[in-house]
Design a protein around this motif. Structure first.
Motif, short mmCIF file in Angstrom:
data_model
loop_
_atom_site.label_atom_id
_atom_site.label_comp_id
_atom_site.label_asym_id
_atom_site.label_seq_id
_atom_site.Cartn_x
_atom_site.Cartn_y
_atom_site.Cartn_z
N PRO A 176 -3.65 -9.68 2.42
CA PRO A 176 -3.58 -8.87 1.12
C PRO A 176 -4.90 -8.18 0.81
O PRO A 176 -5.89 -8.66 0.70
N ALA A 177 -4.80 -6.87 0.49
CA ALA A 177 -6.27 -6.30 0.02
C ALA A 177 -6.93 -6.93 -1.17
O ALA A 177 -8.13 -6.84 -1.32
N SER A 178 -6.00 -7.58 -2.15
CA SER A 178 -6.68 -8.15 -3.42
C SER A 178 -7.30 -9.50 -2.93
O SER A 178 -8.28 -9.77 -3.61
N ALA A 240 2.07 -8.50 1.58
CA ALA A 240 1.76 -7.83 0.19
C ALA A 240 2.30 -8.03 -0.88
O ALA A 240 1.77 -8.11 -1.99
N ALA A 241 3.57 -8.72 -0.71
CA ALA A 241 4.53 -9.15 -1.98
C ALA A 241 4.44 -10.42 -2.22
O ALA A 241 4.56 -10.73 -3.73
N HIS A 242 4.05 -11.22 -1.51
CA HIS A 242 4.10 -12.70 -1.69
C HIS A 242 2.92 -13.48 -2.51
O HIS A 242 1.89 -12.79 -2.62
N PRO A 255 1.01 3.22 17.04
CA PRO A 255 0.74 3.40 15.86
C PRO A 255 1.71 2.79 14.78
O PRO A 255 2.76 2.50 15.36
N LEU A 256 1.29 2.63 13.72
CA LEU A 256 2.11 2.16 12.51
C LEU A 256 1.95 2.91 11.26
O LEU A 256 0.74 3.65 11.25
N PRO A 257 3.16 3.02 10.25
CA PRO A 257 2.81 3.78 9.07
C PRO A 257 1.85 2.95 8.24
O PRO A 257 1.63 1.86 8.28
N PRO A 258 1.27 3.64 7.42
CA PRO A 258 0.27 3.06 6.33
C PRO A 258 0.92 1.84 5.66
O PRO A 258 2.44 1.91 5.39
N THR A 259 0.27 0.71 5.47
CA THR A 259 1.03 -0.40 4.54
C THR A 259 0.17 -0.60 3.35
O THR A 259 -0.98 -0.98 3.57
N PRO A 260 0.63 -0.46 2.36
CA PRO A 260 -0.02 -0.48 1.10
C PRO A 260 -0.46 -1.87 0.67
O PRO A 260 0.42 -3.02 1.15
N ARG A 261 -1.51 -2.23 0.16
CA ARG A 261 -1.93 -3.54 -0.40
C ARG A 261 -2.32 -4.46 0.78
O ARG A 261 -2.23 -5.42 0.21
N ILE A 262 -2.45 -3.93 2.01
CA ILE A 262 -2.97 -4.76 2.97
C ILE A 262 -4.09 -4.21 3.52
O ILE A 262 -4.34 -3.06 3.42
N ALA A 263 -5.12 -5.16 3.75
CA ALA A 263 -6.53 -4.96 4.24
C ALA A 263 -6.45 -5.47 5.83
O ALA A 263 -5.97 -6.51 6.14
N PHE A 264 -7.12 -4.54 6.49
CA PHE A 264 -7.08 -4.94 8.14
C PHE A 264 -8.49 -5.12 8.40
O PHE A 264 -9.41 -4.29 8.14
#
Length: 372
Positions: A176-178, A240-242, A255-264
Motif C-alpha cells: 500500500p502506498a500509504s 489497496a483496500a484492506h 504490461p498492467l494497467p495503473p493501480t491506484p494506492r499501490i507503491a512498487f
C-alpha cells in the motif's frame, strides 16, 4: 525391405560416371578407381535391376540403352538427395542446421524472440520450435527427450537436467502506498528487507512452488505470513483496500494497467534466476550451444520494468511471483514450426502485436497464473 533390388549409392555413382564419360576407363579415373571395379559394379547393378543399362558393342563403344537413358535422371536425383542428407547431417553436427525444441512460457516471450532473431542472423539454417508448457512439465520433457531444452525460473537444482544460468530477474514488492510513506520511503527508494518482512506477505505455499518459496524465505527468514495470493489484479486491489497492510512479490513480464494506492519498489539483492535446462547426461550439442549463446546475449543487468519502478515508483510491466499454477488447458504450443525460421516467428509475432506463442489473448492479470 520390400523384396526390391538392393541398389548401392556407389553403383549409381559408377552408372552416372560411365554414362557421362562414355567409357569405363575415363569413369574409373573420375572415381579414382580401377576400370575392372567399375565394370563389376555396373554388372551387379544391371543384375539387381534386371536391366541392361549399357550397349558395350565394339562398333559403337559404350553407350546408354533406352533403359539406361530412362534411369539416368533418377540416378542423378538419388545421388543429389544423398548429398543433401550428408550436407544436412554435417550441418547438424556443426550446429549450423537442425531443429531445437525449446520449452518456454509466455513470460519469456520478449527475450526469446529477440534471441531467436540473433540466432537466425548467425545460423540461418537452424530452426527453433517453441513449446509452451508449465515449468514442471518442461523439466520432465527435457528429461524424457521430448524437449531439447527448456527455460525455467527460480530453479536451483533439478534431477536429470543441467542448469545453465542466463540472467537474473529483479523482484518487485507491491505494498500500500500509504504504508510506503509510513516506512519513510522516497519515490523509487528500495525498502529495507528486514522492515518489510514484518508486514504480512502474500506468498505462494511451498507445495505449489517450492523453488520460489525457498528463494523468498531464505532471503526473509523472519517473514510474516499474510493472506493468500489469488490473482494479480485481485491481490493488488485487496492490498489497496484492506485495512491491514500486507505486501506481495512480482517479477516483470508484461504490461498492467495503473493501480491506484499501490507503491512498487525493486527489492535490493533479491532476484529470480532464469536458466536454460539441458539434459545432464551429455554436453550441449552445437545447436544447443548456439541457442545458449544467443539467449545469454539477451540478459540485461536491469529489466526495463524494474528501472521504471525505481524511477517512477511503479513498474511498467510486472507479473507476480507469488502464484505459478498454469492456466487450465495449458500445453505445448508451436510458435515456429517446421519449415519456419526462428526470425520468422518473431516477425509474425510483431505483425500480430503479441507473442506468437500465445494461443489467445492474455487478459491483464492472467500472468499471475502463468508458469515461470
Amino acid at each position: 525391405m520390400g523384396g526390391g533390388p538392393a541398389v548401392e549409392l556407389r553403383q549409381l555413382e559408377c552408372f552416372v560416371a560411365v554414362a557421362e564419360e562414355l567409357g569405363f576407363v575415363r569413369a574409373a579415373e573420375r572415381l579414382h578407381a580401377v576400370p575392372a571395379s567399375v565394370s563389376r559394379r555396373i554388372a551387379r547393378l544391371e543384375a539387381e535391376l534386371g536391366l541392361r543399362l549399357f550397349d558395350r558393342s565394339a562398333t559403337h563403344g559404350v553407350r546408354l540403352t533406352a533403359a539406361g537413358e530412362r534411369l539416368l535422371p533418377e540416378a542423378r536425383a538419388a545421388l543429389a538427395a544423398a548429398a543433401r542428407v550428408r550436407d544436412t547431417a554435417a550441418g547438424i553436427t556443426a550446429g549450423t542446421e537442425g531443429l531445437v525444441r525449446l520449452g518456454t512460457s509466455r513470460a519469456f516471450a520478449d527475450r526469446v524472440y529477440r534471441a531467436l532473431d540473433v540466432l537466425t542472423a548467425r545460423r540461418p539454417g537452424l530452426r527453433v520450435r517453441l513449446e509452451r508448457a508449465p515449468q514442471e512439465a518442461r523439466l520432465a520433457a527435457v528429461r524424457s527427450g521430448t524437449f531439447d531444452a527448456a527455460l525455467v525460473r527460480t530453479v536451483r537444482r533439478a534431477d536429470g537436467v543441467a542448469l545453465h544460468p542466463l540472467w537474473d530477474e529483479p523482484l518487485i514488492a507491491a505494498l500500500p502506498a500509504s504504508h510506503a510513506l509510513a516506512l519513510d520511503l522516497a519515490d523509487g527508494e528500495a525498502p529495507n528487507l528486514d522492515r518489510l518482512a514484518r508486514l504480512p506477505l502474500r506468498l505462494v505455499p511451498r507445495a505449489v512452488n517450492p523453488d520460489l518459496h525457498d528463494l523468498v524465505t531464505a532471503a526473509l527468514p523472519s517473514w510474516t505470513p499474510g493472506p493468500p495470493f489469488t490473482t494479480l489484479l485481485d491481490t493488488l486491489a485487496d492490498l489497496a483496500a484492506h485495512p491491514e497492510p500486507s505486501w506481495t512479490l512480482f517479477h516483470p513480464v508484461g504490461p498492467l494497467p495503473p493501480t491506484p494506492r499501490i507503491a512498487f519498489r525493486t527489492l535490493p539483492g533479491l532476484t529470480a534466476p532464469v536458466s536454460l535446462a539441458l539434459p545432464a547426461d551429455r554436453p550441449p550439442a552445437p545447436p544447443l550451444q548456439a541457442l545458449l549463446e544467443a539467449l545469454t546475449t539477451m540478459a540485461p543487468a536491469v529489466h526495463p520494468a524494474a528501472a521504471t519502478a525505481m524511477a517512477a515508483g511503479r513498474p511498467a510491466a510486472v507479473a507476480p511471483l507469488s502464484a505459478v499454477r498454469p492456466a487450465a488447458g495449458t500445453g505445448p504450443h508451436t510458435a515456429a514450426g517446421a519449415g519456419h525460421t526462428a526470425a520468422g516467428a518473431g516477425r509474425r509475432a510483431a505483425a500480430a502485436g503479441r507473442p506468437a506463442e500465445l494461443a489467445g489473448p492474455c487478459p491483464a492479470g492472467a500472468g499471475a497464473q502463468a508458469p515461470g
